[in-house]
Design a protein around this motif. Structure first.
Motif, mmCIF file in Angstrom:
data_model
loop_
_atom_site.group_PDB
_atom_site.id
_atom_site.type_symbol
_atom_site.label_atom_id
_atom_site.label_comp_id
_atom_site.label_asym_id
_atom_site.label_seq_id
_atom_site.Cartn_x
_atom_site.Cartn_y
_atom_site.Cartn_z
ATOM 1 N N VAL A 177 1.106 -17.635 3.837
ATOM 2 C CA VAL A 177 0.234 -16.947 3.066
ATOM 3 C C VAL A 177 -0.691 -16.747 4.078
ATOM 4 O O VAL A 177 -2.124 -16.141 4.276
ATOM 5 C CB VAL A 177 0.122 -17.127 1.840
ATOM 6 N N TRP A 178 -0.700 -17.971 4.244
ATOM 7 C CA TRP A 178 -2.167 -18.075 5.935
ATOM 8 C C TRP A 178 -2.104 -17.912 6.988
ATOM 9 O O TRP A 178 -2.624 -17.426 7.514
ATOM 10 C CB TRP A 178 -2.478 -19.613 5.693
ATOM 11 N N GLY A 179 -1.124 -17.188 7.144
ATOM 12 C CA GLY A 179 -0.198 -15.970 8.354
ATOM 13 C C GLY A 179 -1.375 -14.899 7.678
ATOM 14 O O GLY A 179 -2.029 -14.245 9.295
ATOM 15 N N CYS A 180 -2.344 -14.317 6.617
ATOM 16 C CA CYS A 180 -2.125 -13.325 6.991
ATOM 17 C C CYS A 180 -4.085 -13.439 7.871
ATOM 18 O O CYS A 180 -4.488 -14.518 6.848
ATOM 19 C CB CYS A 180 -2.766 -12.340 5.313
ATOM 20 N N GLN A 181 -3.886 -12.821 7.771
ATOM 21 C CA GLN A 181 -5.683 -12.807 8.839
ATOM 22 C C GLN A 181 -6.091 -11.540 8.292
ATOM 23 O O GLN A 181 -7.297 -11.211 8.331
ATOM 24 C CB GLN A 181 -5.564 -11.895 10.069
ATOM 25 N N THR A 182 -5.914 -11.027 6.727
ATOM 26 C CA THR A 182 -6.771 -9.899 6.055
ATOM 27 C C THR A 182 -7.361 -8.292 6.886
ATOM 28 O O THR A 182 -7.842 -8.177 7.159
ATOM 29 C CB THR A 182 -7.942 -10.486 5.623
ATOM 30 N N HIS A 183 -6.253 -7.624 7.788
ATOM 31 C CA HIS A 183 -6.321 -6.491 7.875
ATOM 32 C C HIS A 183 -6.406 -5.369 7.872
ATOM 33 O O HIS A 183 -6.696 -4.449 7.758
ATOM 34 C CB HIS A 183 -5.538 -6.147 9.793
ATOM 35 N N TRP A 184 -6.050 -5.462 6.048
ATOM 36 C CA TRP A 184 -5.622 -4.218 5.379
ATOM 37 C C TRP A 184 -4.702 -3.694 5.358
ATOM 38 O O TRP A 184 -4.621 -2.492 4.764
ATOM 39 C CB TRP A 184 -7.069 -3.990 4.927
ATOM 40 N N LYS A 185 -4.474 -3.607 6.959
ATOM 41 C CA LYS A 185 -3.337 -2.220 7.269
ATOM 42 C C LYS A 185 -2.406 -2.498 6.206
ATOM 43 O O LYS A 185 -1.933 -0.801 6.664
ATOM 44 C CB LYS A 185 -2.592 -2.433 8.871
ATOM 45 N N CYS A 186 -1.897 -3.514 5.465
ATOM 46 C CA CYS A 186 -1.111 -3.359 4.657
ATOM 47 C C CYS A 186 -1.548 -2.151 2.970
ATOM 48 O O CYS A 186 -0.463 -1.082 2.682
ATOM 49 C CB CYS A 186 -0.367 -4.129 4.173
ATOM 50 N N THR A 187 -2.225 -2.577 2.835
ATOM 51 C CA THR A 187 -3.131 -1.509 1.648
ATOM 52 C C THR A 187 -3.383 -0.392 2.535
ATOM 53 O O THR A 187 -2.575 0.741 1.005
ATOM 54 C CB THR A 187 -4.186 -2.068 1.365
ATOM 55 N N GLU A 188 -3.552 -0.186 3.717
ATOM 56 C CA GLU A 188 -3.675 1.235 4.012
ATOM 57 C C GLU A 188 -2.604 2.534 4.091
ATOM 58 O O GLU A 188 -2.274 3.567 3.627
ATOM 59 C CB GLU A 188 -4.545 1.037 5.199
ATOM 60 N N VAL A 189 -1.493 1.721 3.822
ATOM 61 C CA VAL A 189 -0.028 2.484 4.419
ATOM 62 C C VAL A 189 0.486 2.367 3.208
ATOM 63 O O VAL A 189 1.998 3.290 2.849
ATOM 64 C CB VAL A 189 0.879 2.107 5.702
ATOM 65 N N CYS A 190 0.267 1.393 1.784
ATOM 66 C CA CYS A 190 1.753 1.217 1.158
ATOM 67 C C CYS A 190 1.908 2.796 0.149
ATOM 68 O O CYS A 190 0.856 3.529 -0.124
ATOM 69 C CB CYS A 190 0.951 -0.122 0.121
ATOM 70 N N PRO A 191 2.789 3.160 0.027
ATOM 71 C CA PRO A 191 3.131 4.764 -0.461
ATOM 72 C C PRO A 191 2.910 4.096 -1.950
ATOM 73 O O PRO A 191 2.618 5.666 -2.429
ATOM 74 C CB PRO A 191 4.163 4.848 -0.080
ATOM 75 N N LYS A 192 2.516 2.877 -2.392
ATOM 76 C CA LYS A 192 3.419 2.931 -3.923
ATOM 77 C C LYS A 192 1.734 2.447 -4.306
ATOM 78 O O LYS A 192 1.345 2.038 -5.292
ATOM 79 C CB LYS A 192 4.093 1.547 -4.250
ATOM 80 N N GLU A 193 0.505 2.508 -3.522
ATOM 81 C CA GLU A 193 -0.915 2.500 -3.578
ATOM 82 C C GLU A 193 -0.774 0.464 -4.371
ATOM 83 O O GLU A 193 -1.808 0.861 -5.671
ATOM 84 C CB GLU A 193 -1.543 3.661 -4.478
ATOM 85 N N ILE A 194 -0.353 -0.005 -4.173
ATOM 86 C CA ILE A 194 -0.347 -1.318 -4.070
ATOM 87 C C ILE A 194 -1.380 -2.132 -2.902
ATOM 88 O O ILE A 194 -0.890 -2.183 -2.937
ATOM 89 C CB ILE A 194 1.572 -2.342 -4.101
ATOM 90 N N PRO A 195 -2.466 -2.783 -4.410
ATOM 91 C CA PRO A 195 -3.284 -3.647 -3.222
ATOM 92 C C PRO A 195 -2.678 -5.012 -2.800
ATOM 93 O O PRO A 195 -2.713 -6.023 -3.380
ATOM 94 C CB PRO A 195 -4.014 -4.159 -4.642
ATOM 95 N N VAL A 196 -2.469 -4.924 -1.532
ATOM 96 C CA VAL A 196 -1.499 -5.841 -1.388
ATOM 97 C C VAL A 196 -2.385 -7.088 -0.317
ATOM 98 O O VAL A 196 -2.060 -8.480 -0.727
ATOM 99 C CB VAL A 196 -0.683 -5.696 0.419
ATOM 100 N N THR A 197 -3.419 -6.159 -0.279
ATOM 101 C CA THR A 197 -4.229 -6.991 0.539
ATOM 102 C C THR A 197 -5.208 -8.404 -0.581
ATOM 103 O O THR A 197 -5.029 -9.382 -0.558
ATOM 104 C CB THR A 197 -5.060 -7.004 1.983
ATOM 105 N N LYS A 198 -5.260 -7.416 -1.395
ATOM 106 C CA LYS A 198 -5.669 -8.287 -2.566
ATOM 107 C C LYS A 198 -4.903 -8.763 -3.359
ATOM 108 O O LYS A 198 -4.735 -10.531 -3.622
ATOM 109 C CB LYS A 198 -6.074 -7.438 -3.770
ATOM 110 N N GLU A 199 -3.657 -8.798 -3.533
ATOM 111 C CA GLU A 199 -2.667 -10.109 -3.950
ATOM 112 C C GLU A 199 -2.718 -10.516 -2.855
ATOM 113 O O GLU A 199 -2.129 -12.312 -3.672
ATOM 114 C CB GLU A 199 -1.760 -8.861 -4.018
ATOM 115 N N ILE A 200 -3.055 -10.657 -2.018
ATOM 116 C CA ILE A 200 -2.346 -11.888 -1.261
ATOM 117 C C ILE A 200 -3.105 -12.652 -1.546
ATOM 118 O O ILE A 200 -3.470 -14.186 -0.576
ATOM 119 C CB ILE A 200 -1.827 -11.362 0.596
ATOM 120 N N GLY A 201 -4.820 -11.932 -1.498
ATOM 121 C CA GLY A 201 -5.757 -12.971 -1.590
ATOM 122 C C GLY A 201 -5.648 -13.567 -2.332
ATOM 123 O O GLY A 201 -5.741 -14.989 -2.753
#
Ligand code: SF4
Length: 244
Positions: free
Chosen positions: A207-231
């Motif tokens: 999990v510490w590899g995440c640099q919070t770029h938010w790209k995952c959240t932007e593209v998720c076709p199911k609108e999952i708050p990916v970055t928030k969940e990683i946080g």
């Protein structure tokens, strides 16, 4: 440009082609197909394969945003071909395979490493206490907490869009999709496998590899708050260290 809202428009697609068994290097091939504005990119690809070029390879199954198999990069952004309407695509449409993964042929990529990382998160309910007489129950509030993450269809768009995964030096990072699945169990009120998942989560490429770029959240076709969940996973790990 003439409006694509006219029925029977010609749509131009510039598609990545590469067959490692025959080609020395990748190339792009341009096709023109007739399409209705409400057709999806997937319909265009199928029309090309059925009517013009049966050698074009891509994956799809349900065609309705549920199976997650037709993830690709469309005009530079990762998404599902079955969710992109022709009327929303402008000009010549650039269609490429998902980045990060090795190309098997054309738009088909090898998702083996993606699923290995996913499995490293032990994506199942782990319990230690003896089962109750009937079932392990969960209240609506606890269920709400994991509701978004349950929608994940493992399309790989988030991981393919993540700048950390795209960097060869940090490609060992488990990636956002695996972390969404970890979140789904870490925050499941019935799960007791937190300690078991720590060895893969509490690492530089976890999990510490995440640099919070938010790209995952932007593209998720199911609108999952990916970055928030990683946080929230990071917070859970931090609290465990701070308040053991
Ligand atoms: Fe696809 Fe979203 Fe799941 Fe990532 S989190 S694999 S983008 S559905």
């Amino acid at each position: 440009m003439t409006s694509l809202l006219q029925a029977g428009m010609e749509v131009k697609l510039r598609i990545f082609r590469f067959d490692p068994t025959r080609d020395e290097r990748p190339r792009f091939q341009t096709y023109e197909v007739e399409a209705d504005p409400m057709d999806r990119l997937l319909d265009c690809l199928n029309r090309i394969r059925w009517e013009q070029d049966p050698t074009l390879s891509f994956r799809w199954s349900c065609g309705h945003g549920i199976c997650g198999s037709d993830g690709m990069r469309i005009n530079g952004v990762c998404g599902l071909a079955c969710q992109k309407l022709v009327k929303d695509l402008e000009g010549e449409v650039l269609v490429e395979p998902l980045p990060v993964f090795k190309v098997v042929k054309d738009l088909v990529v090898d998702l083996g490493p993606f699923f290995e990382k996913y499995h490293s998160m032990k994506p199942y309910l782990i319990t230690k206490t003896p089962p109750p007489e009937r079932e392990r129950r969960q209240g609506p509030e606890d269920q709400q907490l994991i509701e978004d993450s349950i929608r994940c269809i493992l399309c790989g768009c988030c991981t393919a869009s993540c700048p950390v995964n795209q960097n060869q030096e940090t490609e060992s990072y488990v990636g956002p999709a695996a972390l969404v699945r970890a979140f789904r169990y870490l925050y499941d009120s019935r799960d007791e496998g937190f300690e078991e998942r720590l060895s893969v989560l509490d690492r530089k490429d976890g999990v510490w590899g995440c640099q919070t770029h938010w790209k995952c959240t932007e593209v998720c076709p199911k609108e999952i708050p990916v970055t928030k969940e990683i946080g929230l996973i990071k917070r859970r790990l931090y609290e465990r260290k701070r308040f053991p």
